[in-house]
Design an enzyme around this catalytic site. Structure first.
Site, PDB file in Angstrom:
ATOM      1  N   THR A  84      37.313  21.441  76.675  1.00  0.00           N
ATOM      2  CA  THR A  84      36.438  20.259  76.716  1.00  0.00           C
ATOM      3  C   THR A  84      35.315  20.334  75.680  1.00  0.00           C
ATOM      4  O   THR A  84      34.739  21.397  75.448  1.00  0.00           O
ATOM      5  CB  THR A  84      35.814  20.121  78.132  1.00  0.00           C
ATOM      6  OG1 THR A  84      36.860  20.184  79.094  1.00  0.00           O
ATOM      7  CG2 THR A  84      35.071  18.808  78.288  1.00  0.00           C
ATOM      8  N   GLU A 127      48.138  25.162  87.142  1.00  0.00           N
ATOM      9  CA  GLU A 127      46.692  25.127  87.405  1.00  0.00           C
ATOM     10  C   GLU A 127      46.374  24.105  88.485  1.00  0.00           C
ATOM     11  O   GLU A 127      45.625  24.376  89.426  1.00  0.00           O
ATOM     12  CB  GLU A 127      45.952  24.802  86.105  1.00  0.00           C
ATOM     13  CG  GLU A 127      44.457  24.755  86.260  1.00  0.00           C
ATOM     14  CD  GLU A 127      43.746  24.274  84.991  1.00  0.00           C
ATOM     15  OE1 GLU A 127      43.901  24.921  83.943  1.00  0.00           O
ATOM     16  OE2 GLU A 127      43.038  23.262  85.055  1.00  0.00           O
TER      17      GLU A 127
END
Ligand SMILES: Cc1cc2nc3c(=O)[nH]c(=O)nc-3n(C[C@H](O)[C@H](O)[C@H](O)COP(=O)(O)OP(=O)(O)OC[C@H]3O[C@@H](n4cnc5c(N)ncnc54)[C@H](O)[C@@H]3O)c2cc1C
Length: 384
Positions: free
Chosen positions: A122, A242
């Protein structure tokens, strides 16, 4: 009840995690400290190496079993956010790393000698729109020179290595915007304080996460994972695992909240009767429990498909959404059931309430999941 399957596995994890009681978690939360002893104990017991193949010293658990490990940690009152990266970040090396990278890193991670629990994707200016990321890696001979900025890079201060996604071919020169990004293995012990400046972000939960500034970071070509330009695909490949593991954490939280709420509802006497005798208290707890059970079924469905090698993108996303919603509903109900005491730190509810709220946003926000389902499952137009 689903929550009682895999009894031996659950018992093994519980033996480690129940040594870290409510007081321990309150102390680390108050000090905003990393739960180092907790993470070390789980590592030493081998639980965080569950998904490393046996050939590299791991225990080769199925994703179903690994999900039960994460569920048990949160169900016992702990916070997997401090350690889940160690369970899944290395998956990128297992799937796409070179033999040399695997042989060098995986056995050391399995033995607990090094930590690789950080992944820098990110960026502050691009957010969920990953293909627009601005960090660049330019090849100069046998090295890449990386410049840019990342945000919300978690557990970096407690990792020896991290994975980093950067653009190696300018956006204007690629056919598809998802191409031209590459994944790099960064040795943090060499880079932090030199070419990487770390600014910790104080946040709502006790979660070690950071803004990082990357200035002329040199990474040897041999530290690139897989082929140049295919990095986003490699990162996306790991997302199903995940998401399912995070769903399992939410389910653990959901059980923790509903156990705590129902116990208190039976014991707390107001107006001469247990508050749980009132349907206004009892039904929301029962409903929250039903939703946790349903989310757990979707988690097992996603795990079953993943373990069978079947594409489970939709199921992984749906299980994450259902589980995050169920744990958040359970958190609200638990807080409400405890009345004023729910706000007192010594009951752990306000801490777990904050921790479970994160799952609506990270590692993927609820809207992005709905968008995936709208587009890929229901065939509606892409919305971004
Ligand atoms: C505590 C914490 C730890 C984190 N750890 C990591 C980490 O280790 N590594 C890492 O790389 N990242 C990490 N993240 C980042 C996390 O993955 C992002 O915060 C998340 O993906 C959302 O991105 P954003 O914050 O930039 O929100 P934005 O992309 O700015 O979006 C803001 C809101 O708008 C919504 N939105 C945006 N576009 C659309 C659209 N087209 N349609 C509908 N809704 C939309 C989003 O869903 C979100 O709710 C972490 C975040 C937190 C808070």
């Amino acid at each position: 009840m689903q929550k009682n399957n895999f009894p031996e596995l659950r018992e093994g994890v519980r033996q480690v995690v129940t040594a870290f009681d409510s007081r321990y978690w309150q102390e680390v939360d108050e000090a905003r400290a990393f739960p180092e002893k907790f993470v070390t104990a789980l590592t030493e017991a081998g639980w965080l190496a569950g998904l490393i193949p046996e050939a590299y010293g791991g225990s080769d658990l199925s994703l179903t079993e690994a999900s039960v490990v994460m569920e048990e940690i949160n169900r016992a009152g702990g916070n997997s956010g401090a350690c889940h990266g160690q369970m899944y970040v290395m998956g990128c090396i297992v799937r796409h790393g070179s033999d040399k990278q695997k042989q060098d890193l995986l056995p050391r991670i399995a033995r607990g000698e090094i930590r690789m629990q950080s992944m820098a994707v990110t960026e502050p200016s691009t957010g969920s729109d990953t293909t627009q990321l601005k960090t660049t890696a330019v090849r100069k001979g046998d090295r890449y020179v990386i410049n840019g900025q990342k945000v919300w890079t978690s557990r970096l201060q407690h990792s020896d290595y991290m994975l980093l996604l950067a653009r190696t071919t300018p956006l204007a020169e690629v056919k598809k915007k998802s191409e031209g990004l590459s994944v790099f293995l960064v040795d943090l012990r060499e880079a932090v304080g030199k070419s990487i400046t770390v600014r910790p972000i104080r946040n709502m939960v006790n979660h070690e996460t950071n803004e990082i500034f990357i200035d002329k970071l040199e990474v040897p070509v041999e530290n690139r994972i897989g082929e140049e330009g295919k990095g986003l695909k490699y990162i996306l490949d790991g997302l199903n695992a995940e998401r399912i593991l995070i769903a399992a954490e939410c389910i653990g939280d959901g059980y923790w909240f509903t156990d705590k709420a129902s116990t208190y509802a039976k014991e707390r006497i107001v107006f001469d009767r247990p508050i749980g005798q009132n349907q206004g208290i009892q039904f929301p707890i029962a409903r929250a429990f039903v939703n946790v059970e349903a989310a757990s079924l979707m988690r097992y469905r996603a795990c079953e498909m993943f373990d069978a090698g079947i594409n489970c993108g939709a199921e992984a996303n749906m299980s994450k959404l259902l589980a995050a919603d169920a744990s958040w509903e359970a958190a609200n109900v638990c807080l409400q059931t405890h009345g004023g005491f729910g706000f007192a730190a010594e009951y752990d509810i306000e801490r777990k309430f904050r921790e479970t709220r994160l799952y609506q946003v990270a590692p993927i926000s609820t809207n992005m999941i709905l968008s995936y389902v709208g587009e890929h499952v229901l065939g509606m137009p892409r919305s971004y």
